[in-house]
Design a protein around this motif. Structure first.
Motif, PDB file in Angstrom:
ATOM      1  N   HIS A   1       0.834  -1.201   0.000  1.00  0.00           N
ATOM      2  CA  HIS A   1       0.000   0.000   0.000  1.00  0.00           C
ATOM      3  C   HIS A   1       0.869   1.251   0.000  1.00  0.00           C
ATOM      4  N   ALA A   2       0.491   2.223  -0.813  1.00  0.00           N
ATOM      5  CA  ALA A   2       1.225   3.487  -0.861  1.00  0.00           C
ATOM      6  C   ALA A   2       0.230   4.639  -0.807  1.00  0.00           C
ATOM      7  N   GLY A   3       0.371   5.472   0.199  1.00  0.00           N
ATOM      8  CA  GLY A   3      -0.493   6.637   0.328  1.00  0.00           C
ATOM      9  C   GLY A   3       0.006   7.794  -0.523  1.00  0.00           C
ATOM     10  N   GLU A   4      -0.714   8.902  -0.453  1.00  0.00           N
ATOM     11  CA  GLU A   4      -0.362  10.055  -1.275  1.00  0.00           C
ATOM     12  C   GLU A   4       1.050  10.556  -0.971  1.00  0.00           C
ATOM     13  N   ARG A   5       1.437  10.550   0.301  1.00  0.00           N
ATOM     14  CA  ARG A   5       2.761  11.058   0.672  1.00  0.00           C
ATOM     15  C   ARG A   5       3.873  10.193   0.078  1.00  0.00           C
ATOM     16  N   GLU A   6       3.716   8.871   0.165  1.00  0.00           N
ATOM     17  CA  GLU A   6       4.736   7.978  -0.370  1.00  0.00           C
ATOM     18  C   GLU A   6       4.798   8.059  -1.898  1.00  0.00           C
ATOM     19  N   LEU A   7       3.635   8.133  -2.530  1.00  0.00           N
ATOM     20  CA  LEU A   7       3.599   8.229  -3.997  1.00  0.00           C
ATOM     21  C   LEU A   7       4.230   9.532  -4.471  1.00  0.00           C
ATOM     22  N   ALA A   8       4.030  10.596  -3.697  1.00  0.00           N
ATOM     23  CA  ALA A   8       4.567  11.900  -4.090  1.00  0.00           C
ATOM     24  C   ALA A   8       6.089  11.882  -4.173  1.00  0.00           C
ATOM     25  N   ALA A   9       6.723  10.965  -3.470  1.00  0.00           N
ATOM     26  CA  ALA A   9       8.177  10.857  -3.531  1.00  0.00           C
ATOM     27  C   ALA A   9       8.663  10.517  -4.929  1.00  0.00           C
ATOM     28  N   ALA A  10       7.792   9.947  -5.737  1.00  0.00           N
ATOM     29  CA  ALA A  10       8.123   9.624  -7.129  1.00  0.00           C
ATOM     30  C   ALA A  10       7.236  10.403  -8.097  1.00  0.00           C
ATOM     31  N   ASP A  11       6.690  11.532  -7.599  1.00  0.00           N
ATOM     32  CA  ASP A  11       5.830  12.390  -8.421  1.00  0.00           C
ATOM     33  C   ASP A  11       4.619  11.630  -8.967  1.00  0.00           C
ATOM     34  N   LEU A  12       4.088  10.727  -8.165  1.00  0.00           N
ATOM     35  CA  LEU A  12       2.899   9.962  -8.547  1.00  0.00           C
ATOM     36  C   LEU A  12       1.718  10.361  -7.671  1.00  0.00           C
ATOM     37  N   GLU A  13       0.529  10.125  -8.192  1.00  0.00           N
ATOM     38  CA  GLU A  13      -0.708  10.306  -7.450  1.00  0.00           C
ATOM     39  C   GLU A  13      -1.515   9.013  -7.543  1.00  0.00           C
ATOM     40  N   PRO A  14      -2.457   8.779  -6.619  1.00  0.00           N
ATOM     41  CA  PRO A  14      -3.267   7.549  -6.694  1.00  0.00           C
ATOM     42  C   PRO A  14      -3.945   7.361  -8.045  1.00  0.00           C
ATOM     43  N   THR A  15      -4.416   8.458  -8.638  1.00  0.00           N
ATOM     44  CA  THR A  15      -5.138   8.342  -9.905  1.00  0.00           C
ATOM     45  C   THR A  15      -4.226   8.043 -11.086  1.00  0.00           C
ATOM     46  N   ASP A  16      -2.902   8.003 -10.870  1.00  0.00           N
ATOM     47  CA  ASP A  16      -1.990   7.568 -11.936  1.00  0.00           C
ATOM     48  C   ASP A  16      -2.084   6.062 -12.151  1.00  0.00           C
ATOM     49  N   PHE A  17      -2.744   5.378 -11.236  1.00  0.00           N
ATOM     50  CA  PHE A  17      -2.894   3.924 -11.337  1.00  0.00           C
ATOM     51  C   PHE A  17      -4.274   3.609 -11.902  1.00  0.00           C
ATOM     52  N   ILE A  18      -4.309   2.975 -13.057  1.00  0.00           N
ATOM     53  CA  ILE A  18      -5.565   2.681 -13.743  1.00  0.00           C
ATOM     54  C   ILE A  18      -6.463   1.809 -12.866  1.00  0.00           C
ATOM     55  N   LEU A  19      -7.743   2.071 -12.922  1.00  0.00           N
ATOM     56  CA  LEU A  19      -8.796   1.388 -12.164  1.00  0.00           C
ATOM     57  C   LEU A  19      -8.824   1.793 -10.689  1.00  0.00           C
ATOM     58  N   TYR A  20      -8.058   2.823 -10.328  1.00  0.00           N
ATOM     59  CA  TYR A  20      -8.225   3.419  -8.999  1.00  0.00           C
ATOM     60  C   TYR A  20      -9.296   4.498  -9.100  1.00  0.00           C
ATOM     61  N   ARG A  21     -10.195   4.522  -8.133  1.00  0.00           N
ATOM     62  CA  ARG A  21     -11.266   5.520  -8.109  1.00  0.00           C
ATOM     63  C   ARG A  21     -11.487   5.946  -6.665  1.00  0.00           C
ATOM     64  N   PRO A  22     -11.382   7.248  -6.362  1.00  0.00           N
ATOM     65  CA  PRO A  22     -11.506   7.678  -4.960  1.00  0.00           C
ATOM     66  C   PRO A  22     -12.853   7.338  -4.338  1.00  0.00           C
ATOM     67  N   TYR A  23     -13.939   7.475  -5.115  1.00  0.00           N
ATOM     68  CA  TYR A  23     -15.279   7.217  -4.581  1.00  0.00           C
ATOM     69  C   TYR A  23     -15.826   5.951  -5.239  1.00  0.00           C
ATOM     70  N   PRO A  24     -16.461   5.070  -4.478  1.00  0.00           N
ATOM     71  CA  PRO A  24     -16.953   3.808  -5.053  1.00  0.00           C
ATOM     72  C   PRO A  24     -17.943   4.016  -6.201  1.00  0.00           C
ATOM     73  N   HIS A  25     -17.819   3.190  -7.217  1.00  0.00           N
ATOM     74  CA  HIS A  25     -18.757   3.172  -8.342  1.00  0.00           C
ATOM     75  C   HIS A  25     -19.389   1.785  -8.357  1.00  0.00           C
ATOM     76  N   VAL A  26     -20.650   1.718  -7.978  1.00  0.00           N
ATOM     77  CA  VAL A  26     -21.348   0.434  -7.830  1.00  0.00           C
ATOM     78  C   VAL A  26     -22.699   0.525  -8.526  1.00  0.00           C
ATOM     79  N   LEU A  27     -22.985  -0.442  -9.390  1.00  0.00           N
ATOM     80  CA  LEU A  27     -24.268  -0.492 -10.084  1.00  0.00           C
ATOM     81  C   LEU A  27     -25.140  -1.600  -9.499  1.00  0.00           C
ATOM     82  N   ASP A  28     -26.398  -1.314  -9.304  1.00  0.00           N
ATOM     83  CA  ASP A  28     -27.374  -2.324  -8.892  1.00  0.00           C
ATOM     84  C   ASP A  28     -27.732  -3.168 -10.114  1.00  0.00           C
ATOM     85  N   THR A  29     -27.538  -4.479 -10.042  1.00  0.00           N
ATOM     86  CA  THR A  29     -27.802  -5.356 -11.188  1.00  0.00           C
ATOM     87  C   THR A  29     -29.031  -6.240 -10.993  1.00  0.00           C
TER      88      THR A  29
END
Length: 330
Positions: A251-279
């Motif tokens: 696991h890498a939080g924003e502070r650790e990722l920032a050490a390499a100029d990365l953000e959580p959203t640089d990782f594909i399929l990461y989404r800050p807020y859940p996206h859930v569909l009722d099926t």
């Protein structure tokens, strides 16, 4: 005599699986496309092909007349005007189904429900735009075209998938994670790994489109997604099982990722807020989803046979190694 289906598209990802599903369920299939991609059904005598441009009404009419379809699955309607043309040209078929998207929902709710969660608004400018930013609004406006067509007697329906994954996925979104798990024993996950972005296995999307075309209520939309939702970290564990390997999820939080100029959203399929569909609405038609473990085994097998590696979504292994170095000193 077999029922006939026309698939607008039909050679790449979702459309390819739609054709397979229709063939398995006894249909004679015609695909209609421009011929820009290799036709995987060129040697199949149960699949005919009509070449043409779906934005050209005469081409659409020619495809309709040659296929004489009972049902139409429209895989490549990206603008509302294309849906408007299609529901007019195919007004007399037994079932026309439009592929919309979970992105059509305008509100962040858990879960997002058909007819309950508001759809995106769509301006005239967005309706003609080709950008990713207007994708959800355009899909939502296409849904509204479906609703209006049904009020005018057209057997038109809509299916809203979430993130689609599986064999032959040219977007390579999941391929990035498949490649990471298959290549490295330590894999960085942004945040705490518990974020959820609902995914849908492509074969299940294909069966949903057929079932809705056959049995859906005109003017209705149906969400489609895996019936078992997994977090991002759980997804990697499922991938590791499919690959018959073991990984350490780091696991890498924003502070650790920032050490390499990365953000959580640089990782594909990461989404800050859940996206859930009722099926549940789709399930009421008799649809079922493939178990996630089995879906991922099929997906990993085809991934290894392909040349896809998800490189366009790669934040950079060198950058990840810097993050791992930071985490190892904590």
């Amino acid at each position: 005599m077999s029922d006939s289906a026309l698939v607008v598209g039909g050679t790449r990802f979702i459309g390819r699986h739609v054709v397979d599903d229709l063939l398995e369920n006894g249909y004679e299939v015609t695909i209609f496309n421009r011929g820009n991609h290799e036709n995987p059904f060129a040697e199949n005598d149960r699949v005919s092909r009509v070449e043409g441009d779906r934005t050209n009404r005469e081409d659409l009419e020619r495809a309709r007349d040659e296929a004489e379809p009972n049902i139409v699955v429209d895989c490549v309607a990206y603008k509302p005007k294309e849906v408007e043309e299609a529901v007019d040209v195919f007004a007399d078929v037994d079932g026309y189904v439009y592929i919309s998207s979970g992105s059509a929902y305008g509100n962040e709710e858990i879960p997002k429900r058909e007819g309950v969660t508001e759809l995106c608004d769509c301006t005239a400018e967005q309706a003609e735009d080709d950008s990713a930013e207007s994708y959800g609004p355009r899909k939502a406006e296409g849904d509204r075209v479906i609703f209006e067509a049904a009020e005018n007697g057209v057997n038109a329906t809509s299916v809203r998938p979430c993130i689609v994954y599986g064999p032959h996925d040219y977007t390579e979104r999941l391929d990035y994670w498949l490649e990471r798990v298959d290549t490295y024993d330590r894999v960085i996950v942004p945040g705490d790994g518990t974020n959820i972005w609902h995914r849908a296995y492509v074969e299940d999307v294909a069966s949903a489109l057929r079932i809705v075309a056959e049995s859906g209520e005109p003017g209705e939309a149906y969400n489609v997604g895996d019936q078992r939702l997994v977090t991002l970290e759980e997804m990697l564990e499922v991938i590791a099982d499919a690959a018959d390997t073991e990984i350490e999820v780091v696991h890498a939080g924003e502070r650790e990722l920032a050490a390499a100029d990365l953000e959580p959203t640089d990782f594909i399929l990461y989404r800050p807020y859940p996206h859930v569909l009722d099926t549940n609405k789709l399930a009421s038609l008799g649809w079922e989803s493939t178990p996630v473990d089995e879906a991922m085994r099929r997906t990993m097998k085809e991934h290894r046979e392909s040349d896809r590696d998800g490189a366009e979504h790669d934040p950079g292994r060198d950058a990840e190694e810097r993050v791992l170095g930071v985490l190892d000193t904590i």
